[in-house]
Design an enzyme around this catalytic site. Structure first.
Site, mmCIF file in Angstrom:
data_model
loop_
_atom_site.group_PDB
_atom_site.id
_atom_site.type_symbol
_atom_site.label_atom_id
_atom_site.label_comp_id
_atom_site.label_asym_id
_atom_site.label_seq_id
_atom_site.Cartn_x
_atom_site.Cartn_y
_atom_site.Cartn_z
ATOM 1 N N TYR A 123 0.929 -4.715 1.079
ATOM 2 C CA TYR A 123 0.996 -4.180 -0.278
ATOM 3 C C TYR A 123 1.553 -5.270 -1.180
ATOM 4 O O TYR A 123 2.568 -5.887 -0.845
ATOM 5 C CB TYR A 123 1.917 -2.950 -0.306
ATOM 6 C CG TYR A 123 2.099 -2.350 -1.678
ATOM 7 C CD1 TYR A 123 1.006 -1.876 -2.404
ATOM 8 C CD2 TYR A 123 3.362 -2.242 -2.256
ATOM 9 C CE1 TYR A 123 1.172 -1.319 -3.671
ATOM 10 C CE2 TYR A 123 3.543 -1.684 -3.525
ATOM 11 C CZ TYR A 123 2.437 -1.229 -4.217
ATOM 12 O OH TYR A 123 2.600 -0.676 -5.467
ATOM 13 N N ASP A 174 4.154 -13.765 -1.308
ATOM 14 C CA ASP A 174 4.736 -12.600 -1.949
ATOM 15 C C ASP A 174 6.079 -12.360 -1.258
ATOM 16 O O ASP A 174 6.140 -11.827 -0.150
ATOM 17 C CB ASP A 174 3.808 -11.393 -1.791
ATOM 18 C CG ASP A 174 4.422 -10.110 -2.344
ATOM 19 O OD1 ASP A 174 5.624 -10.124 -2.676
ATOM 20 O OD2 ASP A 174 3.698 -9.103 -2.434
ATOM 21 N N LYS A 217 12.371 -7.269 -7.003
ATOM 22 C CA LYS A 217 13.362 -6.450 -6.279
ATOM 23 C C LYS A 217 14.804 -6.944 -6.345
ATOM 24 O O LYS A 217 15.455 -6.794 -7.362
ATOM 25 C CB LYS A 217 12.893 -6.274 -4.836
ATOM 26 C CG LYS A 217 11.560 -5.510 -4.774
ATOM 27 C CD LYS A 217 11.419 -4.635 -3.597
ATOM 28 C CE LYS A 217 10.035 -4.049 -3.458
ATOM 29 N NZ LYS A 217 9.932 -2.638 -3.517
HETATM 30 C C1 LIG Z 1 5.607 -6.986 -0.803
HETATM 31 C C2 LIG Z 1 5.549 -6.313 -2.132
HETATM 32 N N1 LIG Z 1 4.951 -6.927 -3.153
HETATM 33 C C3 LIG Z 1 4.876 -6.357 -4.373
HETATM 34 C C4 LIG Z 1 5.413 -5.117 -4.602
HETATM 35 C C5 LIG Z 1 5.317 -4.498 -5.942
HETATM 36 O O1 LIG Z 1 6.563 -4.475 -6.559
HETATM 37 P P1 LIG Z 1 6.873 -3.455 -7.739
HETATM 38 O O2 LIG Z 1 6.950 -2.097 -7.123
HETATM 39 O O3 LIG Z 1 8.179 -3.946 -8.287
HETATM 40 O O4 LIG Z 1 5.776 -3.567 -8.715
HETATM 41 C C6 LIG Z 1 6.062 -4.440 -3.555
HETATM 42 C C7 LIG Z 1 6.659 -3.130 -3.769
HETATM 43 O O5 LIG Z 1 7.181 -2.478 -2.896
HETATM 44 C C8 LIG Z 1 6.115 -5.050 -2.281
HETATM 45 O O6 LIG Z 1 6.680 -4.433 -1.244
#
Ligand SMILES: Cc1ncc(COP(=O)(O)O)c(C=O)c1O
Length: 457
Positions: A166, A268, A296
């Site tokens: 994700y 990411d 985060k």
């Molecule tokens: C690995 C990863 N990338 C991107 C995101 C997206 O972040 P946001 O919820 O702050 O948009 C998440 C969200 O849980 C994530 O786990």
């Protein structure tokens, strides 16, 4: 039974225990249940984000302090959900509270840079060994910017991603996040599956999915789409399928393959950043990509995001030919919180406390061995998971072997005994923090053992 054999879990017993645990939870949540009905009038499902709607009902939180949170019924939990992995510094840390209180009185938004922005960027440059940074407001925005940069620099459309990861909720990457077995196609040519309704036609075709921990599958996909892939985005540690570690050499080989094919390589680190180590997965595995996406834990609980890169990768942003924008980018309150967080709270020394409590977490492995559970465990910095899979999970498709009912029972079991984890259908994962104590972790271990006794009777 040999040492490597495992017990067969009786799923009827699991269902019976789940029913009992659900009733016990409902009994403690009279206010939460009635609030959900009130909230549903204006908030679809009674929540602000669809994934907060986990069964049997959302956990409505009133406040948090340190390693603990309290729900609106007054129940206390040791928090391992930690706001989907954000609160590695613990709730309401005095240094963050002070920084935010000071800043709020000076004005909270100008849509112009404030001086804290540079201090945060300097700190990120030191941790990630990447010179240029821009801010956003979420992980979604960070990965959206990464995709746009990779496409702009290469003039290509296709993006490679790992099946089962994700990267946020924008159209370009909300593909093959949790693809069901019946739609996912063969492992050597995974079908790109939209994760949600409402994705425009043609968008999923722009995404090439490959399995995690298989660099040669990525090399093959590059060959099959020669000259068409702009770049690869990858969570260096998969964190949305439990915690899946990269095998030795995997990340370095991927970087090599991307560059050999004229493509960019982006991490990411929205979840792993500031959580697995001071310098995130870049430090843990010693491979620096072209771009890193953060969010985060950076903002200590304020909405935040950042994208960093090499001078080449950020060249169009530097030149102003590619527009990386947002009204709230570099917001003063977020920058004040991030500065205090990175320079005074999540310091190098602070990570020693995480490593220390991990010795207590490691006792879960003893429980797995003693009760011959069909489970395996991973632990790295503040992240850990117990997967109800005998062999350690290597890639997304391994999860298909897991029966959802066992992790759901495990989640309820912990919740009823004062431990709050992120819900997840097939895995048990947690985020600890620099303020979790051995006692907090022991509560987790004791609950886990009590459940092991109950399901192996
Ligand atoms: C690995 C990863 N990338 C991107 C995101 C997206 O972040 P946001 O919820 O702050 O948009 C998440 C969200 O849980 C994530 O786990």
């Amino acid at each position: 039974m040999s040492a490597t054999e495992v017990v067969q879990i009786d799923l009827d017993l699991v269902e019976e225990l789940t029913k009992r645990e659900t009733e016990a939870l409902n009994a403690k949540h009279a206010r939460s249940l009635s609030y959900r009905e009130e909230a549903k009038v204006h908030l679809p499902g009674g929540v602000s984000s669809s994934w907060q709607m986990w069964p049997p009902h959302p956990i409505y939180v009133s406040h948090g302090k340190g390693s603990k949170v309290w729900d609106i019924d007054g129940n206390e939990y040791v928090d391992y959900h930690n706001g989907y992995g954000v609160m590695v510094m613990g709730h309401a840390h005095p240094k963050i509270v002070e920084a935010v209180q000071k800043r709020v009185a000076l004005g909270t938004h100008f849509a112009q840079p404030t001086e804290d922005g540079l201090l945060v960027a300097e700190e990120l440059a030191a941790r990630y060994d990447l010179p240029y940074w821009r801010f956003g407001n979420s992980g979604t925005e960070s990965t959206l910017d990464a995709v746009r940069i990779m496409r702009a620099l290469t003039g290509r459309n296709l993006i490679m991603k790992i099946e089962g990861t994700y990267h946020g909720h924008h159209d370009s990457l909300m593909v093959s996040v949790f693809p069901p077995k019946e739609l996912a196609g063969p492992r050597d040519h995974p079908v790109s599956v939209p994760q949600t309704l409402g994705m425009p036609e043609g968008i999923v075709e722009q995404v090439v999915c490959v399995p995690f921990n298989d660099a040669e599958a990525a090399a093959r996909a590059f060959a099959e789409h020669e000259g068409k892939i702009a770049g690869m985005i990858i969570e260096p540690i998969m964190t949305n399928c439990g915690v899946v570690l990269p095998e030795p050499g995997y990340l370095a080989r991927l970087k090599e393959i991307c560059h050999a094919n004229g493509a960019l390589f982006a991490y990411d680190e929205v979840k792993t950043g500031f959580a697995v180590a001071w310098g995130g997965a870049v430090e843990a595995f010693d491979v620096t990509p072209d771009l890193v996406c953060l969010a985060k834990a950076m903002g200590a609980g304020l909405p935040c995001g950042a994208i960093g890169g090499t001078a080449d990768a950020m060249s169009m942003v530097i030149a102003g030919t590619l527009e990386q924008v947002g009204t709230f980018n570099g917001n003063p309150l977020t920058m004040a919180a991030a500065k205090a967080n990175l320079t005074e709270v999540l310091t190098k020394d602070a990570y020693q406390q995480i490593d220390r409590v991990n010795a207590t977490f490691a006792k879960c492995q003893t429980v797995i061995d003693d009760y011959k559970l069909p489970a395996s465990m991973k632990l790295l910095g503040a992240k850990g998971s117990i997967d109800w899979h005998k062999e350690p999970i290597r890639e997304y498709r391994d999860l298909w072997d897991i029966d959802d009912r066992i992790p759901q029972l495990a989640w309820l079991w912990q919740l009823n005994r004062g431990v709050f984890k992120s819900p997840g259908s097939k895995w048990e994962s947690w985020t600890s923090s620099i303020v979790h104590t051995d006692e907090d972790v022991q509560r987790y271990v004791d609950n886990f053992e009590e459940m092991a006794v109950a399901i192996t009777k």
